[in-house]
Design a protein around this motif. Structure first.
Motif, PDB file in Angstrom:
ATOM      1  N   ALA A 193       0.827  -1.217   0.050  1.00 17.39           N
ATOM      2  CA  ALA A 193      -0.076  -0.026   0.054  1.00 17.39           C
ATOM      3  C   ALA A 193       0.888   1.210  -0.051  1.00 17.39           C
ATOM      4  CB  ALA A 193      -0.944  -0.073   1.094  1.00 17.39           C
ATOM      5  N   ASP A 194       2.113   1.081   0.417  1.00 15.66           N
ATOM      6  CA  ASP A 194       3.196   2.012   0.459  1.00 15.66           C
ATOM      7  C   ASP A 194       3.773   2.198  -0.734  1.00 15.66           C
ATOM      8  OD1 ASP A 194       5.217   3.902   1.046  1.00 15.66           O
ATOM      9  OD2 ASP A 194       5.857   2.876   2.789  1.00 15.66           O
ATOM     10  N   GLU A 195       3.853   3.299  -1.637  1.00 13.22           N
ATOM     11  CA  GLU A 195       4.505   3.241  -2.903  1.00 13.22           C
ATOM     12  C   GLU A 195       5.885   3.389  -2.845  1.00 13.22           C
ATOM     13  OE1 GLU A 195       2.791   6.314  -5.459  1.00 13.22           O
ATOM     14  OE2 GLU A 195       0.904   5.726  -4.907  1.00 13.22           O
ATOM     15  N   THR A 196       6.339   4.107  -1.631  1.00 11.93           N
ATOM     16  CA  THR A 196       7.834   4.177  -1.654  1.00 11.93           C
ATOM     17  C   THR A 196       8.364   2.735  -1.495  1.00 11.93           C
ATOM     18  OG1 THR A 196       7.533   6.288  -0.406  1.00 11.93           O
ATOM     19  CG2 THR A 196       9.634   5.458  -0.316  1.00 11.93           C
ATOM     20  N   HIS A 197       7.728   2.082  -0.646  1.00  7.62           N
ATOM     21  CA  HIS A 197       8.158   0.714  -0.325  1.00  7.62           C
ATOM     22  C   HIS A 197       8.241  -0.245  -1.783  1.00  7.62           C
ATOM     23  CE1 HIS A 197       9.012  -3.042   1.653  1.00  7.62           C
ATOM     24  NE2 HIS A 197       7.711  -3.522   1.261  1.00  7.62           N
ATOM     25  N   ALA A 198       7.058  -0.152  -2.250  1.00 12.27           N
ATOM     26  CA  ALA A 198       6.893  -0.727  -3.604  1.00 12.27           C
ATOM     27  C   ALA A 198       8.033  -0.426  -4.669  1.00 12.27           C
ATOM     28  CB  ALA A 198       5.633  -0.432  -4.241  1.00 12.27           C
ATOM     29  N   ARG A 199       8.235   0.771  -4.877  1.00 13.66           N
ATOM     30  CA  ARG A 199       9.402   1.146  -5.691  1.00 13.66           C
ATOM     31  C   ARG A 199      10.766   0.608  -5.359  1.00 13.66           C
ATOM     32  NH1 ARG A 199       9.603   5.091  -9.347  1.00 13.66           N
ATOM     33  NH2 ARG A 199       8.047   6.247  -8.724  1.00 13.66           N
ATOM     34  N   GLU A 200      11.012   0.572  -3.880  1.00 14.56           N
ATOM     35  CA  GLU A 200      12.180   0.046  -3.418  1.00 14.56           C
ATOM     36  C   GLU A 200      12.452  -1.501  -3.697  1.00 14.56           C
ATOM     37  OE1 GLU A 200      12.730   3.013   0.287  1.00 14.56           O
ATOM     38  OE2 GLU A 200      12.533   0.938   0.765  1.00 14.56           O
ATOM     39  N   VAL A 201      11.449  -2.039  -3.414  1.00 13.14           N
ATOM     40  CA  VAL A 201      11.362  -3.504  -3.515  1.00 13.14           C
ATOM     41  C   VAL A 201      11.538  -3.715  -5.164  1.00 13.14           C
ATOM     42  CG1 VAL A 201      10.312  -5.760  -3.471  1.00 13.14           C
ATOM     43  CG2 VAL A 201      10.182  -4.056  -1.549  1.00 13.14           C
ATOM     44  N   ALA A 202      10.910  -3.335  -5.991  1.00 14.55           N
ATOM     45  CA  ALA A 202      10.959  -3.081  -7.573  1.00 14.55           C
ATOM     46  C   ALA A 202      12.577  -2.879  -7.892  1.00 14.55           C
ATOM     47  CB  ALA A 202       9.750  -2.179  -8.100  1.00 14.55           C
ATOM     48  N   GLN A 203      12.779  -1.963  -7.283  1.00 12.99           N
ATOM     49  CA  GLN A 203      14.470  -1.750  -7.696  1.00 12.99           C
ATOM     50  C   GLN A 203      15.138  -2.866  -7.530  1.00 12.99           C
ATOM     51  OE1 GLN A 203      15.170   1.989  -5.702  1.00 12.99           O
ATOM     52  NE2 GLN A 203      14.291   3.181  -7.335  1.00 12.99           N
ATOM     53  N   VAL A 204      15.129  -3.194  -6.093  1.00 12.87           N
ATOM     54  CA  VAL A 204      15.770  -4.865  -5.730  1.00 12.87           C
ATOM     55  C   VAL A 204      15.586  -5.646  -6.653  1.00 12.87           C
ATOM     56  CG1 VAL A 204      16.369  -6.464  -3.879  1.00 12.87           C
ATOM     57  CG2 VAL A 204      16.079  -3.891  -3.260  1.00 12.87           C
ATOM     58  N   PHE A 205      14.490  -6.057  -6.816  1.00 16.73           N
ATOM     59  CA  PHE A 205      13.866  -7.070  -7.950  1.00 16.73           C
ATOM     60  C   PHE A 205      14.496  -7.057  -9.314  1.00 16.73           C
ATOM     61  CE2 PHE A 205      11.053  -8.345 -11.142  1.00 16.73           C
ATOM     62  CZ  PHE A 205      10.777  -9.904 -10.662  1.00 16.73           C
ATOM     63  N   GLU A 258      18.254  -7.521  -9.329  1.00 15.01           N
ATOM     64  CA  GLU A 258      18.600  -9.147  -9.059  1.00 15.01           C
ATOM     65  C   GLU A 258      18.173  -9.812 -10.226  1.00 15.01           C
ATOM     66  OE1 GLU A 258      19.751 -11.204  -6.680  1.00 15.01           O
ATOM     67  OE2 GLU A 258      20.373  -9.375  -5.847  1.00 15.01           O
ATOM     68  N   GLN A 259      17.160  -9.533 -11.015  1.00 17.89           N
ATOM     69  CA  GLN A 259      17.004 -10.239 -12.215  1.00 17.89           C
ATOM     70  C   GLN A 259      18.130  -9.913 -13.115  1.00 17.89           C
ATOM     71  OE1 GLN A 259      12.794  -9.052 -13.792  1.00 17.89           O
ATOM     72  NE2 GLN A 259      12.386 -11.168 -13.214  1.00 17.89           N
ATOM     73  N   LEU A 260      18.588  -8.661 -13.388  1.00 22.04           N
ATOM     74  CA  LEU A 260      19.720  -8.355 -14.245  1.00 22.04           C
ATOM     75  C   LEU A 260      20.950  -9.064 -13.794  1.00 22.04           C
ATOM     76  CD1 LEU A 260      19.302  -4.637 -14.900  1.00 22.04           C
ATOM     77  CD2 LEU A 260      18.663  -6.550 -16.376  1.00 22.04           C
ATOM     78  N   THR A 314      24.862  -8.466 -18.627  1.00 18.24           N
ATOM     79  CA  THR A 314      23.608  -8.636 -19.119  1.00 18.24           C
ATOM     80  C   THR A 314      23.317  -7.326 -19.978  1.00 18.24           C
ATOM     81  OG1 THR A 314      22.850  -9.704 -17.025  1.00 18.24           O
ATOM     82  CG2 THR A 314      21.263  -8.925 -18.716  1.00 18.24           C
ATOM     83  N   TYR A 315      22.812  -7.656 -21.129  1.00 21.93           N
ATOM     84  CA  TYR A 315      22.488  -6.541 -22.174  1.00 21.93           C
ATOM     85  C   TYR A 315      21.101  -6.462 -22.208  1.00 21.93           C
ATOM     86  CZ  TYR A 315      27.509  -6.114 -23.368  1.00 21.93           C
ATOM     87  OH  TYR A 315      28.763  -5.998 -23.480  1.00 21.93           O
ATOM     88  N   VAL A 316      20.282  -5.258 -22.289  1.00 20.30           N
ATOM     89  CA  VAL A 316      19.185  -4.872 -22.464  1.00 20.30           C
ATOM     90  C   VAL A 316      18.952  -3.971 -23.630  1.00 20.30           C
ATOM     91  CG1 VAL A 316      16.984  -3.882 -21.480  1.00 20.30           C
ATOM     92  CG2 VAL A 316      18.599  -5.314 -20.103  1.00 20.30           C
ATOM     93  N   ALA A 317      18.427  -4.154 -24.548  1.00 17.29           N
ATOM     94  CA  ALA A 317      17.773  -3.228 -25.706  1.00 17.29           C
ATOM     95  C   ALA A 317      19.332  -2.982 -26.372  1.00 17.29           C
ATOM     96  CB  ALA A 317      16.967  -2.433 -25.281  1.00 17.29           C
ATOM     97  N   GLY A 318      20.158  -3.774 -26.254  1.00 16.60           N
ATOM     98  CA  GLY A 318      21.548  -3.461 -26.936  1.00 16.60           C
ATOM     99  C   GLY A 318      22.569  -2.695 -26.095  1.00 16.60           C
ATOM    100  N   SER A 319      22.156  -2.311 -24.889  1.00  9.33           N
ATOM    101  CA  SER A 319      22.878  -1.556 -23.991  1.00  9.33           C
ATOM    102  C   SER A 319      23.542  -2.520 -22.741  1.00  9.33           C
ATOM    103  CB  SER A 319      22.244  -0.571 -23.230  1.00  9.33           C
ATOM    104  OG  SER A 319      22.017   0.622 -24.308  1.00  9.33           O
ATOM    105  N   ARG A 320      24.715  -2.691 -22.187  1.00 10.19           N
ATOM    106  CA  ARG A 320      24.980  -3.302 -21.186  1.00 10.19           C
ATOM    107  C   ARG A 320      24.463  -2.751 -19.829  1.00 10.19           C
ATOM    108  NH1 ARG A 320      31.152  -4.125 -20.972  1.00 10.19           N
ATOM    109  NH2 ARG A 320      31.011  -2.009 -19.915  1.00 10.19           N
ATOM    110  N   ALA A 321      23.443  -3.610 -19.242  1.00 11.25           N
ATOM    111  CA  ALA A 321      22.407  -3.107 -18.299  1.00 11.25           C
ATOM    112  C   ALA A 321      23.350  -3.696 -16.826  1.00 11.25           C
ATOM    113  CB  ALA A 321      21.282  -3.436 -18.180  1.00 11.25           C
ATOM    114  N   TYR A 322      24.092  -4.684 -16.937  1.00 12.75           N
ATOM    115  CA  TYR A 322      24.788  -5.351 -15.590  1.00 12.75           C
ATOM    116  C   TYR A 322      26.178  -5.928 -16.084  1.00 12.75           C
ATOM    117  CZ  TYR A 322      26.265  -8.735 -12.428  1.00 12.75           C
ATOM    118  OH  TYR A 322      26.887  -9.425 -11.431  1.00 12.75           O
ATOM    119  N   GLN A 323      27.062  -5.581 -15.244  1.00 11.81           N
ATOM    120  CA  GLN A 323      28.377  -6.151 -15.453  1.00 11.81           C
ATOM    121  C   GLN A 323      28.777  -6.643 -14.176  1.00 11.81           C
ATOM    122  OE1 GLN A 323      31.879  -3.860 -17.237  1.00 11.81           O
ATOM    123  NE2 GLN A 323      32.482  -5.813 -17.900  1.00 11.81           N
ATOM    124  N   GLN A 324      29.412  -7.943 -14.183  1.00 13.48           N
ATOM    125  CA  GLN A 324      29.676  -8.590 -13.002  1.00 13.48           C
ATOM    126  C   GLN A 324      30.962  -7.759 -12.342  1.00 13.48           C
ATOM    127  OE1 GLN A 324      31.452 -12.693 -11.050  1.00 13.48           O
ATOM    128  NE2 GLN A 324      29.263 -12.729 -12.197  1.00 13.48           N
TER     129      GLN A 324
END
Ligand code: GUN
Ligand code: ZN
Length: 435
Positions: free
Chosen positions: A107-119, A122-124, A423-433
């Motif tokens: 119900a708290d949007e700030t919390h939702a945004r934070e979790v979305a960022q972590v999620f 992690e996917q990347l 990890t590349y997303v739409a041609g750009s490197r979105a993650y590098q270990q």
């Protein structure tokens, strides 16, 4: 903008459940993938393509790595990131004691945004470039996820969970608000950049007849919009559905009655489906998401995927992590569990089949195989770059790998997020270990 990566490239030109594996694999040693405006412009031998590129184009070189299409997670709950590894319960108790408590926090949007960022990060880190994602009942939970995904230009499918019974009051919508809020999100996000909306009844037990009817009407209004839900995961759940819907022959008939079984409708689990229910999937064109780490974690059982994928009329099947009942963001670990599940049904899943499910198979199951899931000119440029020697053990074990399928099998059994170099997303490197 033009970018390029160089290394061994693996993709799929066919379905290894239906054709000989060697005919399905598109493997190129020392290849170059050239990407422009978010798409793959060319893929071919580095020696041939390099001279055609502008001299100042920086090529990311990954020797001893494998460049794959980005992984596709066909079933996952982003709000459950914070409650992964919740101890000791099976599905229905787990939902009440853990899930429904956690999801109220959205119900708290700030919390939702934070979790979305972590999620998403992690996917990347795990090479996942597309997910089919459940939000919570709160429309803003999906809004936050779409906003964060848009920032990195991810192809994403997501929907607001709809449920109007059998959950805490703070998590309930109504037939009308479920319809209106979902419809508003479709109008705002569906087809916006790389986002797609997914109509998302949680599962039959948490929707009244009236709500399923409204969501069926919404689905009919938007015939190209995907649908996601759960089916036949747990025996107590199935018995409950029988009680709640005495007029329906079985679990699949409930969704069928309301127009929710159709192409681009994807259902998580389906472990205990009867032959008649599997036929209903075949007749309707609906898909299944195989979520093995979740199934083992909740003690639900395990999917026998052979009747789905080897039938003359196959059911499109993808792999899902199903976090937070699922135990890992890693699609390699999910393939590991899919192998164990297949073994428990008497026939192993080959590495080529598993990697297919995690890439092109998943794209087919979600109805986006014309956009992602393969490395070929014209496809969207989402890539996962795997380091085949990511741990001391893998470095040692890989010395003894005799061929590509063994190398892939070793990766899916012993690899995890550490194997994802970039990890590349739409041609750009979105993650590098980090080194
Ligand atoms: N069935 C209904 N909701 C859920 C959920 O959040 N996770 C799992 N694994 N099964 C469900
Ligand atoms: Zn789920």
């Amino acid at each position: 903008m033009k970018t390029a990566v160089r290394g061994d490239v693996l993709s799929f030109r066919g379905n290894p459940f239906r054709e000989a594996e060697r005919d399905c694999l598109a493997f190129q040693r020392d290849a170059l993938v050239v990407m422009e405006n978010g798409r793959i412009a060319a893929c071919g031998p580095a020696a041939e393509l390099l001279p055609t590129l502008p001299a100042d184009l920086a090529v990311a070189h990954y020797p001893d790595h494998l460049i794959l299409p980005g992984f596709i997670d066909c079933h996952v709950h982003y709000p459950q990131t914070e409650m992964m590894a919740a101890y000791g319960e099976q599905l229905l108790d787990w939902l009440h004691h853990y899930t429904f408590v956690t999801e109220q926090g959205f119900a708290d949007e700030t919390h939702a945004r934070e979790v979305a960022q972590v999620f998403l990060s992690e996917q990347l880190r795990n090479g996942v470039t597309t997910g089919c994602v459940f939000g919570t009942v709160h429309p803003a939970s999906v809004e936050m996820l779409f906003q964060e995904a848009a920032r990195i230009n991810l192809r994403i499918l997501a929907g607001k969970v709809c449920m109007d019974r059998h959950a805490p009051p703070a998590l309930l919508d109504t037939p009308l608000t479920a319809y209106e809020q979902s419809r508003a999100l479709i109008q705002r996000w569906h087809g916006q950049g790389r986002a797609e909306y997914v109509i998302t009844p949680r599962f039959a037990p948490t929707s009244s007849y009236g709500q399923l009817e409204m969501l069926g009407a919404l689905a009919a209004e938007f015939p190209d919009v995907a649908i996601q839900s759960h089916i036949s995961e747990n025996l107590d759940e199935i018995a409950w559905v029988k009680q709640l819907f005495p007029g329906c022959r079985d679990y699949a008939s409930v969704y069928q009655r309301y127009g929710l079984l159709r192409p681009r409708a994807i259902y998580g689990h389906g472990i205990h489906l009867s032959d008649e229910e599997l036929d209903a999937f075949r007749d309707s064109g609906a898909s299944l998401a195989h979520c093995p780490t979740s199934n083992f974690f909740l003690g639900s059982g395990s999917l026998n995927l052979r009747p789905c994928v080897e039938s003359a009329r196959p059911i499109p099947l993808g792999l899902g992590t199903d976090l937070g009942a699922g135990t890992s963001f890693s699609m390699l670990q999910t393939m590991n569990a899919a192998y164990m599940a297949a073994q428990s049904h008497g026939k192993p899943l080959s590495a080529v089949q598993a990697f297919y499910l995690a890439t092109r198979g998943g794209a087919e199951a979600l109805g986006i195989a014309d956009k992602v899931g393969r490395i070929a000119p014209g496809m969207e440029a989402d890539l996962a770059v795997l380091n085949l020697r990511s741990t001391p053990l893998l470095d040692f074990r890989m010395r003894y790998a005799r061929d590509l399928s063994e190398a892939l099998f070793i990766q899916m059994m012993l690899g995890d997020d550490r194997a994802v170099a970039a990890t590349y997303v739409a041609g750009s490197r979105a993650y590098q270990q980090p080194r």
